[in-house]
Design an enzyme around this catalytic site. Structure first.
Site, PDB file in Angstrom:
ATOM      1  N   PRO A 254      -4.253 -17.263 -33.212  1.00 55.26           N
ATOM      2  CA  PRO A 254      -5.240 -18.009 -32.422  1.00 55.26           C
ATOM      3  C   PRO A 254      -4.685 -19.217 -31.666  1.00 55.26           C
ATOM      4  O   PRO A 254      -5.412 -19.843 -30.895  1.00 55.26           O
ATOM      5  CB  PRO A 254      -6.270 -18.445 -33.467  1.00 55.26           C
ATOM      6  CG  PRO A 254      -5.569 -18.380 -34.768  1.00 55.26           C
ATOM      7  CD  PRO A 254      -4.525 -17.328 -34.664  1.00 55.26           C
TER       8      PRO A 254
ATOM      9  N   HIS B 298     -13.722 -28.000 -20.008  1.00 58.98           N
ATOM     10  CA  HIS B 298     -12.644 -28.944 -20.323  1.00 58.98           C
ATOM     11  C   HIS B 298     -11.547 -28.830 -19.277  1.00 58.98           C
ATOM     12  O   HIS B 298     -11.084 -27.736 -18.982  1.00 58.98           O
ATOM     13  CB  HIS B 298     -12.062 -28.646 -21.720  1.00 58.98           C
ATOM     14  CG  HIS B 298     -12.841 -29.271 -22.832  1.00 58.98           C
ATOM     15  ND1 HIS B 298     -12.333 -29.481 -24.093  1.00 58.98           N
ATOM     16  CD2 HIS B 298     -14.112 -29.762 -22.859  1.00 58.98           C
ATOM     17  CE1 HIS B 298     -13.253 -30.060 -24.849  1.00 58.98           C
ATOM     18  NE2 HIS B 298     -14.332 -30.234 -24.136  1.00 58.98           N
TER      19      HIS B 298
ATOM     20  N   TYR C 149      -3.855 -29.979 -30.208  1.00 64.44           N
ATOM     21  CA  TYR C 149      -2.985 -29.058 -30.946  1.00 64.44           C
ATOM     22  C   TYR C 149      -1.843 -29.916 -31.479  1.00 64.44           C
ATOM     23  O   TYR C 149      -1.033 -30.425 -30.701  1.00 64.44           O
ATOM     24  CB  TYR C 149      -2.394 -27.983 -30.020  1.00 64.44           C
ATOM     25  CG  TYR C 149      -3.393 -26.949 -29.523  1.00 64.44           C
ATOM     26  CD1 TYR C 149      -4.194 -27.196 -28.408  1.00 64.44           C
ATOM     27  CD2 TYR C 149      -3.506 -25.720 -30.159  1.00 64.44           C
ATOM     28  CE1 TYR C 149      -5.096 -26.240 -27.951  1.00 64.44           C
ATOM     29  CE2 TYR C 149      -4.407 -24.752 -29.695  1.00 64.44           C
ATOM     30  CZ  TYR C 149      -5.192 -25.023 -28.601  1.00 64.44           C
ATOM     31  OH  TYR C 149      -6.088 -24.077 -28.149  1.00 64.44           O
TER      32      TYR C 149
HETATM   33  P1  FAD Z   1     -14.458  -7.723 -33.208  1.00 65.48           P
HETATM   34  O1  FAD Z   1     -15.037  -9.052 -32.921  1.00 65.48           O
HETATM   35  O2  FAD Z   1     -13.645  -7.541 -34.433  1.00 65.48           O
HETATM   36  O3  FAD Z   1     -15.674  -6.691 -33.231  1.00 65.48           O
HETATM   37  C1  FAD Z   1     -15.527  -5.380 -33.697  1.00 65.48           C
HETATM   38  C2  FAD Z   1     -16.872  -4.870 -34.185  1.00 65.48           C
HETATM   39  O4  FAD Z   1     -16.729  -3.516 -34.608  1.00 65.48           O
HETATM   40  C3  FAD Z   1     -17.393  -5.642 -35.388  1.00 65.48           C
HETATM   41  O5  FAD Z   1     -18.717  -6.072 -35.130  1.00 65.48           O
HETATM   42  C4  FAD Z   1     -17.301  -4.651 -36.549  1.00 65.48           C
HETATM   43  O6  FAD Z   1     -18.335  -4.832 -37.499  1.00 65.48           O
HETATM   44  C5  FAD Z   1     -17.404  -3.328 -35.823  1.00 65.48           C
HETATM   45  N1  FAD Z   1     -16.760  -2.221 -36.529  1.00 65.48           N
HETATM   46  C6  FAD Z   1     -15.577  -2.222 -37.190  1.00 65.48           C
HETATM   47  N2  FAD Z   1     -15.316  -1.004 -37.688  1.00 65.48           N
HETATM   48  C7  FAD Z   1     -16.337  -0.214 -37.327  1.00 65.48           C
HETATM   49  C8  FAD Z   1     -16.621   1.152 -37.543  1.00 65.48           C
HETATM   50  N3  FAD Z   1     -15.792   1.933 -38.234  1.00 65.48           N
HETATM   51  N4  FAD Z   1     -17.758   1.657 -37.030  1.00 65.48           N
HETATM   52  C9  FAD Z   1     -18.614   0.869 -36.332  1.00 65.48           C
HETATM   53  N5  FAD Z   1     -18.394  -0.430 -36.096  1.00 65.48           N
HETATM   54  C10 FAD Z   1     -17.267  -0.962 -36.585  1.00 65.48           C
HETATM   55  N6  FAD Z   1      -9.746 -15.763 -31.378  1.00 65.48           N
HETATM   56  C11 FAD Z   1      -9.594 -16.914 -30.762  1.00 65.48           C
HETATM   57  O7  FAD Z   1      -9.360 -16.911 -29.553  1.00 65.48           O
HETATM   58  N7  FAD Z   1      -9.732 -18.101 -31.469  1.00 65.48           N
HETATM   59  C12 FAD Z   1     -10.027 -18.111 -32.802  1.00 65.48           C
HETATM   60  O8  FAD Z   1     -10.157 -19.158 -33.410  1.00 65.48           O
HETATM   61  C13 FAD Z   1     -10.164 -16.901 -33.476  1.00 65.48           C
HETATM   62  N8  FAD Z   1     -10.420 -16.867 -34.803  1.00 65.48           N
HETATM   63  C14 FAD Z   1     -10.520 -15.643 -35.417  1.00 65.48           C
HETATM   64  C15 FAD Z   1     -10.741 -15.573 -36.798  1.00 65.48           C
HETATM   65  C16 FAD Z   1     -10.822 -14.336 -37.446  1.00 65.48           C
HETATM   66  C17 FAD Z   1     -11.064 -14.273 -38.948  1.00 65.48           C
HETATM   67  C18 FAD Z   1     -10.662 -13.142 -36.703  1.00 65.48           C
HETATM   68  C19 FAD Z   1     -10.732 -11.776 -37.389  1.00 65.48           C
HETATM   69  C20 FAD Z   1     -10.452 -13.221 -35.320  1.00 65.48           C
HETATM   70  C21 FAD Z   1     -10.376 -14.461 -34.677  1.00 65.48           C
HETATM   71  N9  FAD Z   1     -10.153 -14.560 -33.303  1.00 65.48           N
HETATM   72  C22 FAD Z   1     -10.025 -15.738 -32.699  1.00 65.48           C
HETATM   73  C23 FAD Z   1     -10.036 -13.406 -32.470  1.00 65.48           C
HETATM   74  C24 FAD Z   1     -11.333 -13.072 -31.756  1.00 65.48           C
HETATM   75  O9  FAD Z   1     -12.420 -13.420 -32.562  1.00 65.48           O
HETATM   76  C25 FAD Z   1     -11.264 -11.602 -31.462  1.00 65.48           C
HETATM   77  O10 FAD Z   1     -10.202 -11.389 -30.561  1.00 65.48           O
HETATM   78  C26 FAD Z   1     -12.560 -11.024 -30.895  1.00 65.48           C
HETATM   79  O11 FAD Z   1     -13.570 -11.059 -31.872  1.00 65.48           O
HETATM   80  C27 FAD Z   1     -12.324  -9.594 -30.440  1.00 65.48           C
HETATM   81  O12 FAD Z   1     -13.536  -8.975 -30.174  1.00 65.48           O
HETATM   82  P2  FAD Z   1     -13.729  -7.433 -30.424  1.00 65.48           P
HETATM   83  O13 FAD Z   1     -15.134  -7.156 -30.007  1.00 65.48           O
HETATM   84  O14 FAD Z   1     -12.629  -6.683 -29.788  1.00 65.48           O
HETATM   85  O15 FAD Z   1     -13.554  -7.219 -31.994  1.00 65.48           O
HETATM   86  C1  PHB Z   2     -11.774 -22.812 -31.931  1.00 66.01           C
HETATM   87  O1  PHB Z   2     -12.496 -23.680 -31.426  1.00 66.01           O
HETATM   88  O2  PHB Z   2     -12.146 -22.133 -32.892  1.00 66.01           O
HETATM   89  C2  PHB Z   2     -10.416 -22.605 -31.395  1.00 66.01           C
HETATM   90  C3  PHB Z   2     -10.030 -23.276 -30.247  1.00 66.01           C
HETATM   91  C4  PHB Z   2      -8.753 -23.093 -29.744  1.00 66.01           C
HETATM   92  C5  PHB Z   2      -7.882 -22.252 -30.378  1.00 66.01           C
HETATM   93  C6  PHB Z   2      -8.271 -21.563 -31.520  1.00 66.01           C
HETATM   94  C7  PHB Z   2      -9.550 -21.747 -32.030  1.00 66.01           C
HETATM   95  O3  PHB Z   2      -6.623 -22.094 -29.889  1.00 66.01           O
END
Ligand code: FAD
Ligand code: PHB
Length: 389
Positions: free
Chosen positions: A292, A72, A200
Site C-alpha cells: 500500500p 490534496h 510517509y
Molecule cells: P476486492 O476489494 O478484494 O474485492 C473482491 C470481491 O470479490 C470481494 O467483495 C470478495 O468478497 C469477492 N469474492 C472473493 N472471492 C469470491 C468468490 N469466490 N465468489 C464471489 N465473490 C468473491 N490499497 C490501497 O491503495 N491502500 C490501502 O491502504 C490498502 N489497504 C488494504 C488492506 C487490505 C487488508 C487489503 C486486502 C487490501 C488493501 N488495499 C489497499 C488494496 C485495495 O483495497 C484493493 O486493491 C482493492 O480493494 C481492489 O479491489 P477489487 O475489487 O479488485 O478486489
Molecule cells: C489510507 O488512507 O488508508 C492510505 C493512504 C495512503 C496510502 C495507503 C493507505 O499509501
C-alpha cells in the site's frame, strides 16, 4: 444467453465495471460471496488518483465524492525530522483526492440500486466453465441450490483469494511475487489529522503513515513484524510507537484517542500474467497486489476497469474484438509501472529485519536526494498522482 457479462466479485472493481457496462446498455450479473454490509465494513484504501476521480464521475458516482472528498495538492515524505514536501500541483499540475474505498463502494452500490442492476450476494462455490467455446457458463450455489448463468464474457473481479485466477490452467499462468518481511498495523480514530497532508515517515524505528478520511477521522499506520497480532497492540502502545516515528514537529501536535478499528495487513507485490483466458478477464486484486505504500491498489483496479469496459463495449456493441484481444497487454503495461513505484516507495521507507547498516544509509541518501532535487520529486509526484491510462 442469460446475460452478457457475469462479474465475479462485488468489490470496487466489480461494481465499477457493472456500473459502466450497464450505463452503456450492456446487461451484467454480479456474483458476490459476502453480504453488502461485510463488503462495506472493510477499511482499505484512502487515496484516489485524479484518473480514478474522473472515472468515478464518468460512471455517474462522483457527486458525493466531489462534495465530501478532500483534494490534496501534495504530500510529505519524511526522514526523522527532515520533512520533504512533494508539491503535486506545482510538479505535475495534478492532485489526488482523499476519499475512502468504503465510500466509493457505497456510492457504487447505491447507483447500482437506482439502475436496478443484478447483484447477487451470498453465492458459494462459483465455477467458471466453457471459456473456450462460443458461450461461457458460470455455476454457483445460492441458499443451498445449484444455479447457472450463460454469458458472452466473464470478468474476474474477485480479489486475490478468488476463484477466477485459479480457473486459468497453472501451466498457462506466469506469477511474479515479492513478499515483504513486515506488515502494516492500521488504526482508525475519531481525532483531527496531525497534518493537513499525508506524512510517509521513515525513521530509525520503522515506517509510519499519517493518513486521514476527514477533519475528524484519521487512518494511521505503523510497520510491524509479520508475527505481530492485533492483540499485541493496545491503543497506548500504538500511539507511543506512531509518535516516535513521525517528525517531532508533527508529533508535538498529535492528538490521540480511542481506536475504532485496528487491523494488520501483510505487504506483497504480485502479478499473474496473462489477464485473459478465453472469455475470462482478470481485473484488480484478482490479478495483482501492490504494497500500500504507493496508494496504488484501488487505483490500479480502476485503470483495469477503464481498459476492460472499453474493450467489452467494443466487442458487445460494435462487434470488434480488438479491445478484448489487447486488454491484457494494455493493462499490464500500466500495472508493471505501478508495481515498480510501489516497490520503490516500500524499499525507500521501511526497515528490513536484519538489514545491514548500508541499507539504512541508502534509504537516507534517497530521501536526502529527494529533498534537494526537483527532478527526483517530480518523478515521485508523477507516479503518485497516477500515470496516464
Ligand atoms: P476486492 O476489494 O478484494 O474485492 C473482491 C470481491 O470479490 C470481494 O467483495 C470478495 O468478497 C469477492 N469474492 C472473493 N472471492 C469470491 C468468490 N469466490 N465468489 C464471489 N465473490 C468473491 N490499497 C490501497 O491503495 N491502500 C490501502 O491502504 C490498502 N489497504 C488494504 C488492506 C487490505 C487488508 C487489503 C486486502 C487490501 C488493501 N488495499 C489497499 C488494496 C485495495 O483495497 C484493493 O486493491 C482493492 O480493494 C481492489 O479491489 P477489487 O475489487 O479488485 O478486489
Ligand atoms: C489510507 O488512507 O488508508 C492510505 C493512504 C495512503 C496510502 C495507503 C493507505 O499509501
Amino acid at each position: 444467453m442469460d446475460t452478457q457479462v457475469v462479474i465475479i466479485g462485488g468489490g470496487p472493481s466489480g461494481l465499477l465495471l457493472s456500473q459502466l457496462l450497464n450505463r452503456a446498455g450492456i446487461a451484467t450479473v454480479v456474483l458476490e460471496r459476502s453480504t453488502r454490509e461485510h463488503v462495506l465494513s472493510r477499511i482499505r484504501a484512502g487515496i484516489l488518483e485524479w484518473g480514478s476521480v474522473e472515472m468515478l464521475r464518468e460512471a455517474g458516482v462522483g457527486t458525493r465524492m466531489d462534495a465530501e472528498g478532500f483534494p490534496h495538492d501534495g504530500t510529505y515524505i519524511t526522514d526523522a525530522d527532515l520533512m520533504v514536501h512533494i508539491d503535486f500541483k506545482e510538479l505535475t499540475g495534478k492532485r489526488v483526492m482523499v476519499y475512502g474505498q468504503t465510500e466509493v463502494t457505497q456510492d457504487l452500490y447505491q447507483a447500482q440500486d437506482r439502475m436496478g442492476t443484478s447483484i447477487i450476494h451470498g453465492v458459494e462455490d462459483v465455477q467458471i466453465l466453457d471459456l473456450d467455446g462460443p458461450v461461457a457458463k458460470v455455476e454457483y450455489t445460492l441458499n443451498g441450490e445449484r444455479k447457472s448463468l450463460t454469458c458472452a464474457y466473464v470478468a474476474g473481479c474477485d480479489g486475490f483469494h478468488g476463484v477466477s485466477r485459479k480457473t486459468i490452467p497453472e501451466e498457462k499462468r506466469r506469477e511474479f511475487e515479492r513478499v515483504y518481511p513486515f506488515g502494516w498495523l492500521g488504526i482508525l480514530s475519531r481525532t483531527p489529522p496531525v497534518n493537513d497532508e499525508l506524512i510517509y515517515a521513515n525513521s530509525p524505528h520503522g515506517f509510519a503513515l499519517a493518513s486521514m478520511r476527514n477533519a475528524n477521522l484519521v487512518r494511521y499506520y505503523v510497520q510491524v513484524p509479520l508475527a505481530d497480532k492485533v492483540e499485541d497492540w493496545s491503543d497506548d502502545r500504538f500511539w507511543s510507537e506512531f509518535k516516535r516515528r513521525i517528525p517531532s514537529q508533527a508529533a508535538e501536535r498529535l492528538i490521540t484517542g480511542p481506536s475504532i478499528e485496528k487491523s494488520i495487513a501483510p505487504l506483497r507485490s504480485f502479478v499473474s500474467e496473462p489477464l485473459r483466458w478465453g472469455r475470462l478477464f482478470l481485473v484488480g486484486d484478482a490479478a495483482h497486489i501492490v504494497p500500500p505504500t504507493g496508494a496504488k491498489g484501488l487505483n490500479l483496479a480502476v485503470s483495469d476497469v477503464f481498459y476492460l469496459h472499453q474493450a467489452l463495449i467494443e466487442a458487445l456493441k460494435h462487434g470488434s474484438e480488438n479491445g478484448v484481444d489487447s486488454y491484457s497487454e494494455r493493462a499490464l503495461r500500466r500495472i508493471w509501472k505501478a508495481m515498480r513505484f510501489s516497490w520503490q516507495m516500500t524499499t525507500m521507507l521501511h526497515r528490513f529485519e536484519g538489514e545491514d547498516s548500508f541499507a539504512e544509509q541508502m534509504r537516507r541518501a534517497t530521501l536526502a536526494h529527494l529533498a534537494e532535487s526537483e527532478t527526483a520529486r517530480k518523478d515521485l509526484a508523477e507516479n503518485y498522482v497516477g500515470l496516464p491510462y
